[in-house]
Design a protein around this motif. Structure first.
Motif, PDB file in Angstrom:
ATOM      1  N   PHE A  27       0.813  -1.373   0.137  1.00 57.32           N
ATOM      2  CA  PHE A  27      -0.206  -0.077  -0.081  1.00 57.32           C
ATOM      3  C   PHE A  27       0.835   1.325   0.008  1.00 57.32           C
ATOM      4  N   THR A  28       0.303   2.418  -0.423  1.00 57.57           N
ATOM      5  CA  THR A  28       1.217   3.673  -0.218  1.00 57.57           C
ATOM      6  C   THR A  28       0.308   4.854   0.559  1.00 57.57           C
ATOM      7  N   PRO A  29       0.405   4.525   1.726  1.00 59.25           N
ATOM      8  CA  PRO A  29      -0.604   5.581   2.202  1.00 59.25           C
ATOM      9  C   PRO A  29       0.348   6.983   2.556  1.00 59.25           C
ATOM     10  N   SER A  30      -0.495   8.104   2.587  1.00 56.20           N
ATOM     11  CA  SER A  30       0.174   9.440   2.541  1.00 56.20           C
ATOM     12  C   SER A  30      -0.189  10.242   3.580  1.00 56.20           C
ATOM     13  N   VAL A  31      -0.992   9.928   4.328  1.00 56.52           N
ATOM     14  CA  VAL A  31      -1.617  10.692   5.490  1.00 56.52           C
ATOM     15  C   VAL A  31      -1.648  10.281   6.796  1.00 56.52           C
ATOM     16  N   LEU A  32      -1.282  11.101   7.959  1.00 59.35           N
ATOM     17  CA  LEU A  32      -1.366  10.801   9.012  1.00 59.35           C
ATOM     18  C   LEU A  32      -2.546  11.670   9.735  1.00 59.35           C
ATOM     19  N   ASP A  33      -3.554  11.334  10.259  1.00 59.64           N
ATOM     20  CA  ASP A  33      -4.419  12.160  10.762  1.00 59.64           C
ATOM     21  C   ASP A  33      -4.382  12.191  12.191  1.00 59.64           C
ATOM     22  N   ILE A  34      -4.340  13.189  13.060  1.00 66.76           N
ATOM     23  CA  ILE A  34      -4.169  13.179  14.352  1.00 66.76           C
ATOM     24  C   ILE A  34      -5.448  13.605  15.043  1.00 66.76           C
ATOM     25  N   GLY A  35      -6.533  13.677  14.630  1.00 65.53           N
ATOM     26  CA  GLY A  35      -7.830  14.059  15.060  1.00 65.53           C
ATOM     27  C   GLY A  35      -7.844  15.466  15.577  1.00 65.53           C
ATOM     28  N   GLY A  36      -8.547  15.560  16.568  1.00 70.23           N
ATOM     29  CA  GLY A  36      -8.964  17.033  17.384  1.00 70.23           C
ATOM     30  C   GLY A  36      -8.378  16.963  18.813  1.00 70.23           C
ATOM     31  N   GLY A  37      -9.221  17.455  19.651  1.00 67.57           N
ATOM     32  CA  GLY A  37      -8.980  17.565  21.138  1.00 67.57           C
ATOM     33  C   GLY A  37      -8.229  18.761  21.233  1.00 67.57           C
ATOM     34  N   LEU A  38      -7.645  19.742  20.364  1.00 62.61           N
ATOM     35  CA  LEU A  38      -6.950  20.785  20.832  1.00 62.61           C
ATOM     36  C   LEU A  38      -7.902  21.659  21.922  1.00 62.61           C
ATOM     37  N   ARG A  39      -7.407  22.219  22.773  1.00 63.49           N
ATOM     38  CA  ARG A  39      -7.998  22.964  23.830  1.00 63.49           C
ATOM     39  C   ARG A  39      -8.349  24.347  23.624  1.00 63.49           C
ATOM     40  N   GLN A  40      -9.553  24.861  24.391  1.00 65.89           N
ATOM     41  CA  GLN A  40      -9.942  26.206  24.425  1.00 65.89           C
ATOM     42  C   GLN A  40      -9.390  26.829  25.604  1.00 65.89           C
TER      43      GLN A  40
END
Length: 463
Positions: free
Chosen positions: A221-234
């Motif tokens: 396979f040739t994956p090209s994305v790492l998605d770290i989601g959300g969760g950044l604070r306010q």
């Protein structure tokens, strides 16, 4: 004796609007009370701050606004015009994103999905962030062309168990499914989402994801994305020391070592025994003082174990991986407020002063969480006489105290006074808004600051 104050952190645009009492009253007169007010200019400022951090990093990146934090059409249209992506979690959010102008290649659908939502995602030709093996198999069964997918992973060492995602131990099964259906499934990359503020925990998850990506390449396979989601604070509080002082006074009151600031027998999740309070309170994360942009910058600069001490951002760049993230709270931070009016003030049998509002607790917070930033009472100018009050809601339920803790106000509110709940734009407006007793859903109104003053329009009308 009045309780300590817990002042809100306000964006300059919001602060200027609230300082213009005529503008606030005009909004209430035109659209009624209660009212959710959203500020796209603040949304844009937050987005700019995150974009600047990513621009300083060496890796490619994409921000996907997490639509679920707010139903506001103005917010999603603002995101579309900014050229970023969008993260949707339902068929209705998918339609909203398409209506706002997002093209399918800029839409990612996340969360657990039943068969109808899987079908809708395939039909719309959007990227699917896959939650589990069943979902991946259904995509393979139903698709007639290659669907771009991300594998959401979970089960990271040192992280709390999660009901979401594919456990690391089951990644091999996911690869087998992908290998059997190369004409229907295209592995775009891997993803995770952690409910934590810990940079080190995120760094460990990144390291595990890179190992999975290496395994994927070994499988062809040739994956090209790492998605770290959300969760950044306010950032809710304008004064972290004042927040700590209130929390200390609240706990002292629970122990009987100072004035009681709580209503009834509520303890806000604290365990009270043996002259001490322990446990984790059911407050939102109001104590955070670090901006989302700073949290993101810290992550990208953090050394990644096993990679020669190089920073996370540099490792992603060296491996030609794009960083995706799904901020919701971070881009809606301080971009929304809720305004209601005082209906009457009364003295309760326990001697407490109740300020009754024309909204319910669920309009501004989830029912199990306490509002720990002081509402702002926009009274007519007068002599300051600080006092402590409880804000009460309009439902015939004992639990409908908008604040179950005593709040410091500069002077006693009067019927008709506007009361502002700051920073309700992320989840607070929409997570569990109550419309019992046939009360209508609280409308949303856009506030835009211009050279001539503040312009108001319905959320659906904003362009």
């Amino acid at each position: 004796m009045s309780p300590p104050a817990v002042p809100a952190a306000l964006h300059p645009v919001v602060a200027a609007f609230l300082a213009d009492r005529a503008a606030v009253c005009a909004a209430l007169e035109r659209f009624g009370s209660p009212l959710h007010l959203v500020f796209p200019q603040v949304f844009t400022d937050n987005l700019t701050a995150l974009t600047e951090v990513l621009d300083r990093a060496r890796c490619g990146s994409r921000i996907c606004y997490a639509h679920k934090v707010n139903r506001s059409s103005a917010f999603v249209r603002t995101a579309a015009r900014a050229g970023i992506g969008v993260d949707v979690a339902s068929a209705a959010e998918l339609r909203s994103a398409l209506d706002a102008g997002f093209t399918p290649d800029r839409i990612e659908i996340t969360g657990p999905k039943g068969l109808p939502l899987v079908r809708a995602a395939i039909a719309a030709q959007v990227t699917i962030n896959v939650d589990n093996l069943w979902e991946l198999a259904r995509i393979a069964d139903l698709a007639d062309t290659a669907v771009p997918v991300l594998l959401r992973l979970s089960g990271f060492p040192g992280s709390a168990p999660s009901r979401f995602g594919i456990d690391l131990a089951a990644v091999g099964e996911a690869f087998d499914l992908l290998a059997r259906h190369p004409d229907r499934l295209t592995l775009l990359g891997v993803a995770f989402h952690l409910d934590t503020a810990s940079t080190q925990e995120r760094v460990r998850a990144v390291g595990e994801c890179l190992t999975v990506i290496e395994r994927a390449y070994a499988r062809g396979f040739t994956p090209s994305v790492l998605d770290i989601g959300g969760g950044l604070r306010q950032v809710f509080s304008a004064d972290a020391a004042a927040y700590d002082a209130y929390d200390e006074a609240l706990r002292a009151g629970l122990l009987g070592q100072g004035p009681a600031l709580h209503w009834g027998t509520g303890t806000f999740g604290y365990h009270v025994a043996g002259g001490v309070t322990t446990g984790t309170p059911v407050f939102h994360k109001y104590a955070n003082t670090e901006s989302a942009a700073d949290i993101l910058a810290e992550l990208l600069a953090a050394p990644l174990p096993g990679h020669g001490g190089r920073a996370v951002g540099a490792v992603l760049a060296d491996n030609l991986l794009d960083l995706w993230l799904e901020p919701g709270k971070a881009v809606a931070d301080r971009a929304g407020i809720t305004v209601s009016q005082v209906e009457f003030v009364k003295r309760a049998g326990n001697g407490a002063t109740l300020v009754h509002l024309d909204l319910s607790r669920d309009t501004v917070t989830a029912a199990d969480q306490e509002v720990l930033i002081d509402p702002l009472v926009l009274s007519e100018p007068g002599e300051s006489a600080p006092t402590g009050v409880f804000f009460a809601g309009r439902l015939c339920l004992e639990r409908d105290l908008v604040t179950q803790r005593q709040v410091r106000v500069a002077r006693m509110p009067a019927p008709g006074d506007p009361v502002v709940f700051p920073n309700t734009g992320a989840y607070h407006m929409d997570l569990s808004a109550a419309n019992a007793a046939m009360h209508p859903t609280t409308p949303k109104v856009v506030v835009h600051q211009s050279d001539s003053g503040f312009l108001l329009c319905g959320d659906e009308e904003w362009r």
